[in-house]
Design a protein around this motif. Structure first.
Motif, short mmCIF file in Angstrom:
data_model
loop_
_atom_site.label_atom_id
_atom_site.label_comp_id
_atom_site.label_asym_id
_atom_site.label_seq_id
_atom_site.Cartn_x
_atom_site.Cartn_y
_atom_site.Cartn_z
N SER A 4 33.49 31.02 -30.93
CA SER A 4 32.66 30.22 -30.03
C SER A 4 31.27 30.83 -29.83
CB SER A 4 33.33 30.08 -28.66
OG SER A 4 34.64 29.59 -28.81
N GLN A 14 41.57 31.87 -26.26
CA GLN A 14 41.84 32.06 -24.84
C GLN A 14 42.01 30.69 -24.18
OE1 GLN A 14 38.24 34.16 -23.71
NE2 GLN A 14 39.27 36.14 -23.92
N TYR A 16 42.64 29.91 -21.23
CA TYR A 16 42.06 29.84 -19.89
C TYR A 16 40.54 29.72 -19.91
CZ TYR A 16 41.55 34.78 -21.06
OH TYR A 16 41.25 35.94 -21.72
N SER A 17 39.90 30.08 -21.03
CA SER A 17 38.43 29.94 -21.09
C SER A 17 38.03 28.87 -22.10
CB SER A 17 37.79 31.28 -21.48
OG SER A 17 38.02 31.55 -22.86
N GLY A 18 38.99 28.42 -22.94
CA GLY A 18 38.70 27.45 -23.98
C GLY A 18 37.96 28.05 -25.17
N LYS A 19 37.84 29.40 -25.21
CA LYS A 19 37.05 30.04 -26.27
C LYS A 19 37.91 30.56 -27.42
CE LYS A 19 33.24 31.74 -23.44
NZ LYS A 19 32.87 32.90 -22.63
N ASP A 29 34.32 40.97 -25.11
CA ASP A 29 34.82 40.25 -23.94
C ASP A 29 35.85 41.09 -23.17
OD1 ASP A 29 35.27 37.43 -22.59
OD2 ASP A 29 37.28 38.14 -23.10
N LYS A 33 35.44 43.04 -19.39
CA LYS A 33 36.35 42.80 -18.26
C LYS A 33 36.95 44.11 -17.75
CE LYS A 33 37.66 38.14 -19.65
NZ LYS A 33 38.53 37.45 -20.62
N GLU A 202 43.22 42.55 -15.75
CA GLU A 202 42.70 41.18 -15.89
C GLU A 202 42.85 40.64 -17.30
OE1 GLU A 202 38.86 40.33 -13.96
OE2 GLU A 202 39.16 42.24 -12.94
N GLU A 207 46.54 39.52 -25.58
CA GLU A 207 45.22 40.03 -25.99
C GLU A 207 45.24 41.56 -26.09
OE1 GLU A 207 41.77 38.35 -24.00
OE2 GLU A 207 42.83 36.46 -23.76
N ALA A 249 45.30 29.13 -15.98
CA ALA A 249 44.73 30.12 -15.06
C ALA A 249 45.76 30.60 -14.04
CB ALA A 249 43.52 29.54 -14.35
#
Ligand SMILES: [Zn+2]
Ligand SMILES: [Zn+2]
Length: 298
Positions: A4, A14, A16-19, A29, A33, A202, A207, A249
Motif C-alpha cells: 500500500s 493488516q 484492521y488497517s486495510g493495508k 510499521d 509501534k 500492540e 505479525e 479492531a
C-alpha cells in the motif's frame, strides 16, 4: 498484491488497517509501534540492563532483533538474553535460543526446570494434566527467569507478549468472572521486583511471527510452551476469533481496555504478601505451586 506504500510485493495484510505491506514497510510499521509503546511507558532508561526472555520461537527472536537494533548505538544500555528450558522432548529450546543470541553477539544465560526443580514440562503434563501443568510451568519458569536476571544485574525483563495474548487473557477472565486476574496482574518478577516490559503489546501474534522469520535466520519452535487447553479459554478464544474476523479492531479494543484498567487500578486488597501475586479464597495459588516443588528449600 502490491504494498500500500510502494510498488514492492506485499507479504503482510493488516485487516484492521486495510493495508498490504512489503517487508520494508511492514518492518517500519511494526518498529514504529513498538518504539511508541516503549516511549509511552518509559520502558528504556540510561543505565538499564535489558534481558530478553528468549524461547526459541519467532516472536521472542524478533524482540531480541528489534531491541538489538534499537540500542545498538547506545553505550548506556546493555542487552542480554535469558532462556529457561521447560523440558519438552523434541523441542531443543536452549540450543535454538543460544544460536539466536550468539547470532546477535550478546550475552546469553540459561537455566532449566529439570536442573532447578528436578521436573520437566513433559512430566508435569503427564502427572497433572495440561492446565495444572501450564500454571505450574508459568510460575516456575518466571521464578527461574527472575533468579537468573537478579544474579546478572538485569534491570528489566523484556517479553514478546502480543496484543492477542493480552486480549484473549482478558476476554477469558471477563467471561469467567475473574477480571482482577488481568487488572491486578503483577508487572514485575522476582523477589526484588524487576519490572517487565512488553514492547510488542500492540502487535498481533501473526505479525510477530512474520517479523521474526523475516529478520532472524533459522527455524523456530512453537510459541508459549506453558499454555493450557482449558475448555473455558478455548471457547473464549473461539468466540473472540469469530467476532474479530468481522470486527478486526476488537482485540486492540480489549487489550487497550485491559491496559487502561490496570493502569488506574490501585493495589488489590488480597495481594499475596510473600510474592505479590493475587490470592484467591484458598490462599496464593502461585506460592502453593512453589511449595509443592520446594522452591524455597533449594
Ligand atoms: Zn512497501
Ligand atoms: Zn504468593
Amino acid at each position: 498484491m502490491q504494498c500500500s506504500a510502494c510498488r514492492r510485493e506485499a507479504i503482510v495484510f493488516q485487516p484492521y488497517s486495510g493495508k498490504h505491506l512489503c517487508p520494508v514497510h511492514f518492518t517500519r510499521d511494526l518498529e514504529a509501534k513498538a518504539k511508541r509503546t516503549i516511549r509511552t511507558h518509559g520502558w528504556l532508561r540510561p543505565g538499564d540492563t535489558i534481558a530478553v526472555m528468549l524461547e526459541g520461537d519467532a516472536a521472542s527472536a524478533g524482540l531480541l532483533f528489534f531491541l538489538f537494533g534499537l540500542i545498538r548505538n547506545r553505550r548506556d544500555i546493555r542487552l542480554c538474553a535469558i532462556t529457561v528450558d521447560p523440558g519438552i522432548s523434541g523441542s531443543p529450546v536452549a540450543e535454538r535460543a543460544r544460536a539466536i543470541a550468539e547470532g546477535h553477539g550478546i550475552p546469553w544465560f540459561t537455566g532449566s526446570l529439570a536442573e532447578r526443580y528436578g521436573i520437566t514440562l513433559d512430566r508435569l503434563i503427564q502427572d497433572e494434566g495440561q492446565d495444572a501443568a501450564a500454571r505450574a510451568c508459568r510460575v516456575l519458569t518466571t521464578d527461574l527467569l527472575s533468579e537468573i536476571a537478579e544474579s546478572h544485574g538485569v534491570t528489566r525483563c523484556a517479553i514478546a507478549t502480543s496484543v492477542d495474548e493480552i486480549a484473549e487473557g482478558f476476554f477469558s477472565d471477563l467471561l469467567t468472572g475473574t477480571p482482577e486476574q488481568t487488572i491486578f496482574s503483577r508487572k514485575s518478577v522476582g523477589r526484588s521486583g524487576i519490572p517487565v516490559i512488553r514492547p510488542f503489546i500492540e502487535i498481533p501474534a501473526a505479525e510477530l511471527e512474520r517479523y521474526g522469520q523475516l529478520h532472524v535466520p533459522g527455524n523456530f519452535l512453537p510459541a508459549a510452551p506453558c499454555t493450557g487447553t482449558s475448555g473455558f479459554a478455548r471457547d473464549a478464544n473461539e468466540a473472540l476469533n469469530t467476532y474479530n474476523s468481522r470486527h478486526p479492531a476488537a482485540r486492540f479494543a480489549l487489550a487497550n481496555l485491559a491496559g487502561t484498567l490496570s493502569g488506574i487500578a490501585s493495589d488489590h486488597p488480597s495481594t499475596c504478601p510473600a510474592c505479590g501475586e493475587l490470592q484467591s479464597a484458598g490462599g496464593c495459588p502461585a506460592c502453593a505451586i512453589r511449595e509443592k516443588y520446594r522452591r524455597g528449600t533449594a
